[in-house]
Design an enzyme around this catalytic site. Structure first.
Site, PDB file in Angstrom:
ATOM      1  N   LYS A 108     -14.134   3.344  20.819  1.00  0.00           N
ATOM      2  CA  LYS A 108     -14.402   2.565  19.613  1.00  0.00           C
ATOM      3  C   LYS A 108     -14.541   1.115  20.067  1.00  0.00           C
ATOM      4  O   LYS A 108     -13.579   0.489  20.496  1.00  0.00           O
ATOM      5  CB  LYS A 108     -13.279   2.695  18.589  1.00  0.00           C
ATOM      6  CG  LYS A 108     -13.582   1.944  17.305  1.00  0.00           C
ATOM      7  CD  LYS A 108     -12.380   1.860  16.396  1.00  0.00           C
ATOM      8  CE  LYS A 108     -12.737   0.963  15.202  1.00  0.00           C
ATOM      9  NZ  LYS A 108     -11.522   0.569  14.448  1.00  0.00           N
ATOM     10  N   GLY A 169      -6.972  -4.718   7.947  1.00  0.00           N
ATOM     11  CA  GLY A 169      -5.597  -4.804   7.486  1.00  0.00           C
ATOM     12  C   GLY A 169      -5.401  -5.524   6.174  1.00  0.00           C
ATOM     13  O   GLY A 169      -4.260  -5.745   5.750  1.00  0.00           O
ATOM     14  N   ALA A 195     -11.934  -0.215   8.165  1.00  0.00           N
ATOM     15  CA  ALA A 195     -11.197  -1.466   7.951  1.00  0.00           C
ATOM     16  C   ALA A 195     -11.211  -1.926   6.498  1.00  0.00           C
ATOM     17  O   ALA A 195     -12.253  -1.981   5.852  1.00  0.00           O
ATOM     18  CB  ALA A 195     -11.718  -2.592   8.840  1.00  0.00           C
ATOM     19  N   GLY A 196     -10.029  -2.261   6.019  1.00  0.00           N
ATOM     20  CA  GLY A 196      -9.873  -2.898   4.723  1.00  0.00           C
ATOM     21  C   GLY A 196      -9.576  -1.985   3.556  1.00  0.00           C
ATOM     22  O   GLY A 196      -9.229  -2.461   2.474  1.00  0.00           O
ATOM     23  N   ASN A 217      -5.896   2.909   8.908  1.00  0.00           N
ATOM     24  CA  ASN A 217      -4.671   2.778   9.694  1.00  0.00           C
ATOM     25  C   ASN A 217      -3.595   2.071   8.867  1.00  0.00           C
ATOM     26  O   ASN A 217      -2.619   2.674   8.423  1.00  0.00           O
ATOM     27  CB  ASN A 217      -4.936   2.036  10.987  1.00  0.00           C
ATOM     28  CG  ASN A 217      -3.726   1.970  11.910  1.00  0.00           C
ATOM     29  OD1 ASN A 217      -3.793   1.387  12.981  1.00  0.00           O
ATOM     30  ND2 ASN A 217      -2.596   2.537  11.533  1.00  0.00           N
ATOM     31  N   THR A 218      -3.798   0.792   8.590  1.00  0.00           N
ATOM     32  CA  THR A 218      -2.778   0.006   7.900  1.00  0.00           C
ATOM     33  C   THR A 218      -2.437   0.587   6.537  1.00  0.00           C
ATOM     34  O   THR A 218      -1.263   0.599   6.132  1.00  0.00           O
ATOM     35  CB  THR A 218      -3.255  -1.449   7.737  1.00  0.00           C
ATOM     36  OG1 THR A 218      -3.617  -1.958   9.025  1.00  0.00           O
ATOM     37  CG2 THR A 218      -2.166  -2.316   7.146  1.00  0.00           C
TER      38      THR A 218
END
Length: 279
Positions: A108, A169, A195-196, A217-218
């Site tokens: 990635k 995040g 992301a986000g 993830n986050t």
């Protein structure tokens, strides 16, 4: 007994790098409080592609379990990432190190010089992607939602394009929806929204507009109950994909009754005698 509808058996495989995957949810391994919780979240998510930052990979570390030891690599596709790299040169070095350490040629690609908003550098990413593809890597580049850049990355031989939904995040959701739609339109490789995203409904929205997968993830790791949130994201992704395949109704600028208007019983209206009249 109330009838229930079961979703069709999974025949809608996601193909990346010549491999087929049932799950369209990818999961990152950062920010979990411990490896045990991470493993439970991965299991609950059903994810088959797992990202790891190469600087967190500890091989042959004496006296404790390393990150790779905590992952079932017989079942999971490892996706090392170049997180923390600020230039194409740094990303190339980390990608090569990752392949040497893990034996995995997937990467990635992240090139992020911006410390405040963590926005990827388009030019450096494209340059690194071309070189890594030439070296035999299966490249999944993380980029801003730019359709022109996406087509260039496809032409360079990247296996996917991974546009951000909002800053890494941030949990702000699908802020870049309109731009992501332009990336999806005409794409020749899978588009993975990355992301986000903060909640499963946002993952569902990304899938509903035609994304092929999402990576989180986050949103999972920082949830009050990460395992439950991982399972919820799995359901959100599946629901969004099924909704996309089913095809949404046409949007209208006016209301449209859901029941037929013929045969409705109407009482006479003194002010409008014609209403309700059988003549």
């Amino acid at each position: 007994m109330t009838p229930t509808y079961s979703l069709p058996a999974t025949t809608d495989a996601l193909t990346i790098g010549g491999r087929e995957f049932e799950s369209r949810l990818m999961l990152g391994t950062g920010k979990f409080s411990d490896f045990g919780l991470m493993r439970e979240a991965i299991e609950a998510s059903g994810a088959q592609i797992i990202t790891v930052a190469i600087r967190r990979v500890e091989l042959n570390a004496p006296g404790h379990e390393g990150l790779l030891d905590a992952l079932d690599l017989d079942r999971l596709q490892l996706l090392p990432n170049t997180a923390g790299c600020r230039t194409s040169a740094e990303a190339l070095r980390v990608a090569r190190l990752a392949r040497a350490l893990t034996g995995v040629n997937w990467v990635k690609l992240e090139v992020i010089p911006d410390p405040r908003y963590l926005l990827p550098d388009s030019l450096e990413t494209l340059q690194a992607a071309r070189l890594l593809v030439d070296e035999g890597f299966i490249v999944l580049p993380y980029v801003q939602p730019d359709a022109v850049l996406a087509r260039q990355l496809e032409k360079a031989g990247c296996a996917t394009v991974m546009p951000l939904a909002s800053p890494i995040g941030s949990g702000r959701g699908l802020l870049a929806r309109a731009l992501i739609e332009t990336v999806i339109d005409g794409a020749t490789v899978p588009i993975v929204v990355d992301a986000g995203l903060g909640v499963p409904s946002e993952a569902a929205q990304a899938m509903e507009i035609g994304a092929d997968a999402v990576l989180v993830n986050t949103a999972v790791a920082e949830a009050k109950d990460p395992v439950r949130m991982a399972a919820a994201f799995a359901m959100g992704v599946r629901a969004g994909r099924e909704g996309y395949l089913a095809g949404r109704m046409e949007m209208r600028s006016h209301a449209s009754p859901s029941s037929p208007t013929q045969g409705v019983v109407r009482l006479p209206d003194p002010e409008h005698p014609e209403v309700g009249s059988s003549k």
